[in-house]
Design a protein around this motif. Sequence first.
Motif, PDB file in Angstrom:
ATOM      1  N   ILE A  98      59.937 -26.138  30.527  1.00 15.28           N
ATOM      2  CA  ILE A  98      59.085 -27.226  31.016  1.00 15.28           C
ATOM      3  C   ILE A  98      59.811 -28.029  32.089  1.00 15.28           C
ATOM      4  N   GLU A  99      61.057 -28.349  31.803  1.00 13.85           N
ATOM      5  CA  GLU A  99      61.805 -29.150  32.771  1.00 13.85           C
ATOM      6  C   GLU A  99      61.936 -28.436  34.108  1.00 13.85           C
ATOM      7  N   ARG A 100      62.213 -27.136  34.016  1.00  8.08           N
ATOM      8  CA  ARG A 100      62.463 -26.420  35.264  1.00  8.08           C
ATOM      9  C   ARG A 100      61.187 -25.949  35.938  1.00  8.08           C
ATOM     10  N   LEU A 101      60.091 -26.160  35.269  1.00  8.16           N
ATOM     11  CA  LEU A 101      58.810 -25.775  35.839  1.00  8.16           C
ATOM     12  C   LEU A 101      58.253 -26.889  36.719  1.00  8.16           C
ATOM     13  N   SER A 102      58.795 -28.065  36.531  1.00  4.16           N
ATOM     14  CA  SER A 102      58.239 -29.227  37.218  1.00  4.16           C
ATOM     15  C   SER A 102      58.271 -29.062  38.740  1.00  4.16           C
ATOM     16  N   ASP A 103      59.405 -28.643  39.282  1.00  6.02           N
ATOM     17  CA  ASP A 103      59.509 -28.519  40.737  1.00  6.02           C
ATOM     18  C   ASP A 103      58.592 -27.450  41.309  1.00  6.02           C
ATOM     19  N   MET A 129      62.993 -22.205  17.580  1.00  2.00           N
ATOM     20  CA  MET A 129      62.320 -22.214  18.873  1.00  2.00           C
ATOM     21  C   MET A 129      61.214 -23.257  18.887  1.00  2.00           C
ATOM     22  N   ALA A 130      60.570 -23.399  17.725  1.00  2.47           N
ATOM     23  CA  ALA A 130      59.488 -24.385  17.648  1.00  2.47           C
ATOM     24  C   ALA A 130      60.030 -25.797  17.852  1.00  2.47           C
ATOM     25  N   ILE A 131      61.298 -26.009  17.459  1.00  2.00           N
ATOM     26  CA  ILE A 131      61.877 -27.338  17.673  1.00  2.00           C
ATOM     27  C   ILE A 131      62.009 -27.616  19.167  1.00  2.00           C
ATOM     28  N   ARG A 132      62.409 -26.589  19.887  1.00  2.00           N
ATOM     29  CA  ARG A 132      62.590 -26.779  21.324  1.00  2.00           C
ATOM     30  C   ARG A 132      61.272 -26.766  22.084  1.00  2.00           C
ATOM     31  N   ALA A 133      60.242 -26.242  21.417  1.00  5.33           N
ATOM     32  CA  ALA A 133      58.966 -26.114  22.112  1.00  5.33           C
ATOM     33  C   ALA A 133      58.299 -27.473  22.230  1.00  5.33           C
ATOM     34  N   GLN A 134      57.723 -27.706  23.364  1.00  2.49           N
ATOM     35  CA  GLN A 134      57.022 -28.962  23.579  1.00  2.49           C
ATOM     36  C   GLN A 134      55.708 -28.666  24.265  1.00  2.49           C
ATOM     37  N   PRO A 135      54.698 -29.473  23.987  1.00  5.30           N
ATOM     38  CA  PRO A 135      53.439 -29.247  24.705  1.00  5.30           C
ATOM     39  C   PRO A 135      53.623 -29.517  26.200  1.00  5.30           C
ATOM     40  N   VAL A 136      52.861 -28.801  26.994  1.00  7.03           N
ATOM     41  CA  VAL A 136      53.001 -28.971  28.446  1.00  7.03           C
ATOM     42  C   VAL A 136      52.290 -30.237  28.925  1.00  7.03           C
ATOM     43  N   LYS A 137      51.650 -30.931  28.003  1.00  9.56           N
ATOM     44  CA  LYS A 137      50.832 -32.087  28.370  1.00  9.56           C
ATOM     45  C   LYS A 137      51.537 -33.098  29.289  1.00  9.56           C
ATOM     46  N   PRO A 138      52.740 -33.561  28.911  1.00  8.94           N
ATOM     47  CA  PRO A 138      53.367 -34.541  29.795  1.00  8.94           C
ATOM     48  C   PRO A 138      53.588 -33.991  31.203  1.00  8.94           C
ATOM     49  N   LEU A 139      53.966 -32.739  31.259  1.00 12.54           N
ATOM     50  CA  LEU A 139      54.180 -32.104  32.560  1.00 12.54           C
ATOM     51  C   LEU A 139      52.873 -32.102  33.345  1.00 12.54           C
ATOM     52  N   PHE A 140      51.813 -31.731  32.685  1.00 17.57           N
ATOM     53  CA  PHE A 140      50.512 -31.667  33.348  1.00 17.57           C
ATOM     54  C   PHE A 140      50.068 -33.055  33.802  1.00 17.57           C
ATOM     55  N   GLN A 141      50.390 -34.040  32.974  1.00 11.54           N
ATOM     56  CA  GLN A 141      49.986 -35.398  33.354  1.00 11.54           C
ATOM     57  C   GLN A 141      50.719 -35.844  34.607  1.00 11.54           C
ATOM     58  N   ARG A 142      51.982 -35.457  34.696  1.00 10.57           N
ATOM     59  CA  ARG A 142      52.718 -35.804  35.915  1.00 10.57           C
ATOM     60  C   ARG A 142      52.089 -35.121  37.115  1.00 10.57           C
ATOM     61  N   MET A 143      51.584 -33.908  36.865  1.00  7.17           N
ATOM     62  CA  MET A 143      51.002 -33.153  37.968  1.00  7.17           C
ATOM     63  C   MET A 143      49.738 -33.832  38.484  1.00  7.17           C
ATOM     64  N   ALA A 144      49.023 -34.507  37.589  1.00  2.47           N
ATOM     65  CA  ALA A 144      47.830 -35.229  38.025  1.00  2.47           C
ATOM     66  C   ALA A 144      48.233 -36.257  39.073  1.00  2.47           C
ATOM     67  N   ARG A 145      49.387 -36.831  38.847  1.00  3.02           N
ATOM     68  CA  ARG A 145      49.897 -37.820  39.777  1.00  3.02           C
ATOM     69  C   ARG A 145      50.253 -37.176  41.117  1.00  3.02           C
ATOM     70  N   ILE A 146      50.875 -36.003  41.036  1.00  2.00           N
ATOM     71  CA  ILE A 146      51.235 -35.292  42.261  1.00  2.00           C
ATOM     72  C   ILE A 146      49.979 -35.032  43.090  1.00  2.00           C
ATOM     73  N   VAL A 147      48.920 -34.599  42.409  1.00  2.00           N
ATOM     74  CA  VAL A 147      47.682 -34.287  43.121  1.00  2.00           C
ATOM     75  C   VAL A 147      47.099 -35.556  43.741  1.00  2.00           C
ATOM     76  N   ARG A 148      47.159 -36.648  42.995  1.00  2.00           N
ATOM     77  CA  ARG A 148      46.644 -37.908  43.561  1.00  2.00           C
ATOM     78  C   ARG A 148      47.422 -38.309  44.799  1.00  2.00           C
TER      79      ARG A 148
END
Lengths: 722, 124
Positions: free
Chosen positions: A428-433, A383-402
């Motif tokens: 993470i992928e499916r959380l983006s939308d 599971m840890a292999i599949r786990a990824q930090p949410v950071k990239p997702l959050f960074q994209r969200m900064a863009r959405i807010v801008r």
Amino acid sequence: MSGSIQDTFFEECEELLEATDEGLTAIEGGDHDSEVVNAIFRAVHSIKGGAGAFGLDDLVAFAHRFETVFDEVRSNRLDLDEKLIQLLLRSSDQLSALVEAARDGGEIDEAHNDTLLAALDEYIPEEEEDLTFEPMGLGGPAPMMDLGDLGGAPAEPQEETYRIRFQPLKEMYGTGNEPFFLFQALKDLGELTVTMDENELPGFDAMDMAEAYLAWDLVLVTKETRSKVEAVFEFVEGLCELSINGDGDAEAEANALAALDAMFAAPPAGDAAAAPEGEAPAAPFEPPVPAPEPEAKPAAAEEKASAPKAESGKQEQRGGPKPTLRVELERVDRLINAVGELIINHSMLAQQIANLNVSDTRDVETELEGFKNLARDIQEGVMAIRAQPVKPLFQRMARIVREASAATGKTCKLVTEGENTEVDKTVIERLSDPLTHILRNAVDHGVEKPEDREAVGKSKVGEIRLSASHRSGSVCIEIKDDGAGVNRPRVKQIAIEKGLIPENAELTDGEIDNLLFAPGFSTAKEISNLSGRGVGMDVVKNAVTGLGGRINISSAPGKGSTFTIILPLTLAVMDGMVVSVADQTMVVPITSIVETMRGSDDMINSLGADGTLLSIRGNFVPICDVAGALGLYRESDQQAGVYLLVETETGQRCALAVDDIHDQRQVVIKSLDGVCGEIPGVAAATILGDGKIAMILDPESIIAASPTAAAFDTERRMSNAS
Amino acid sequence: MKTKVLAIDDSRTIRNLLAATLEEAGFEYHCAVDGREGVDMYPDVDPDVVITDINMPNLDGFGVIEELRGTGINSKVPILVLTTESAPELKARARGAGATGWITKPFDDASLIFALKRVTGAAA
């Protein structure tokens, strides 16, 4: 060009864009360190370099301007003021958009792109603005060359004889250029004759090792163009005396040619004897001829102590960032599946040992316990292999807010917390939308206009806080804005208009807030094309529940709203309570269970004709019989006597009546997609220790379908009203 | 014997592109992810030619050239720099540091091989 390299490029782009965003965020936060600026410059530069390789011209052009502005910054010719930082942030967003468009074949907003390019251009000094790119392949002809023949018609290639005089300056030898190799390259173009001119060579005692004494006269007969010939000397341009004369240049350089001809016709006496290794003057060029070297080879060049690596392509393994391994997702998923099977296998084994009727199973049980622990370790590891930090997702969200801020004329900043929280990749992928939608909503409907904010004494800049954290085996994502909060009277009004609730309904604040998630609730009149996009918050909710998660909203008037999303850590395995219902074994997700209890008759009260309520410490909770809800018939006389208290998103509580509780354990989720249609009340299936398939229940939908729960809910609202 | 190339670039994409071209053309190649690693690998690999990017973390392309030329590890090995710009200053600066030649990104197979040919004499 291989598609896999292009895939690599887009993968790398993701990382580079993250690095860019990260750097810009640091800069926005006041960190103008040169290493930060350099890192961004390199990232954008790499995107440009890769994009060029795949002919992604829009991307190259944009990255080039972006990079040039950064070059100005890192050379301290440009100050990072607020205006520029904002432009860079928007440009970074655009760069992402261009990468996406290039990858997915989408369209880009040309006008927006042009606006940004123009804005970037304002920061670029005139003389650098029109840096042009060289086309694929070789650089243009060297500027010092005579370009007289460029206008000529490119008819049938004619064989031409070029007479080349090549005399290296001593500087050339410091660059690692060897005449010999240049001649070999020339030889590829046609028939070459080489004559060495060593007239300049002094006597041995007068020789200066650092000087260049030799010159060569070459005759090349070729059908290739002049620029091809010139290209061979590209690297030594300015490091040698060079003249190239074709037969066709006769009228232009008649005199020089005559002189050359004279020279070739009568080579200086002694040439042949002096040529090294018996190289005859004007003899057809034959490799290998040792390169005549004015300099002695340094001894260090012989340093070949260690054997060369047998394996070529040694890559990516050194200190600094932790070494990583890129693995196809499919391989990891295979492993996850296998681990799932292993867990099932363990329970089967345990079950069979229990069935053996052996008196002393202690030793076996100890080993079995070890097996279980190992299986769990492996599972966590995978599971840890599949786990990824949410950071990239959050960074994209900064863009959405801008983007959303720009579109609505509001000023909002996104503050992120817990960026290193790790979540399953698919989650993470499916959380983006859903996140995008919530954030757009927060900017559009949550945060007030700057003037309104000022009027109520808030900072002009709205703050949206996006945080992630682990909470007892789940992941919690919170989106909190400091806006006006849910306009409850209005939401209620709309819900009544849409017939979602009766006109006289009395709802708690929480219930009103959660009406936002109701299907069919849409503030159509209000919805701007920004957050609207034709979907309501119910779609968000469906996306979250589709991930096995829950979403909730809480709001305080004037202070803002908070969306809370609770998600399972993984989609593959979950903790479940194994229960029996009408002789069937089923699994209820632990996350939805508040408490469990055995009921006695005095705890049961009736409601209406068929409904029953469970009294728990003085509170009534509607009972929902799972067997009834699933349409199961009880053959045995066993009665539902065990209750699982569950709570829905809207805060509605309900007691699920089951026959018995067996066990609490990890189960592997097996999707029913494609196996059978949607079964109301059933979320998925799993395989139990005895090899039997058990349904995993979806308490929410069971409650939603329960008449008792609905009746009780209405009753409660009525009583709230009185 | 195959001509050995040491390719230094921090971009995975460019490394892969180089590797694909070099492999197909029959070169033996070794890749390093930044200048520091490239210089460190140099003695082991003992390449016939070095291809290096300019903009890299840890040690940039100029640093690579200076170290390879300056420390006497091998002052003669041909070094080709990878550059996006056709800007003459950059080429001049690289040459001033001791670069043998340059490859302009984006490069195609032919221009890469042609550049290698001119500094090593080798077609592979």
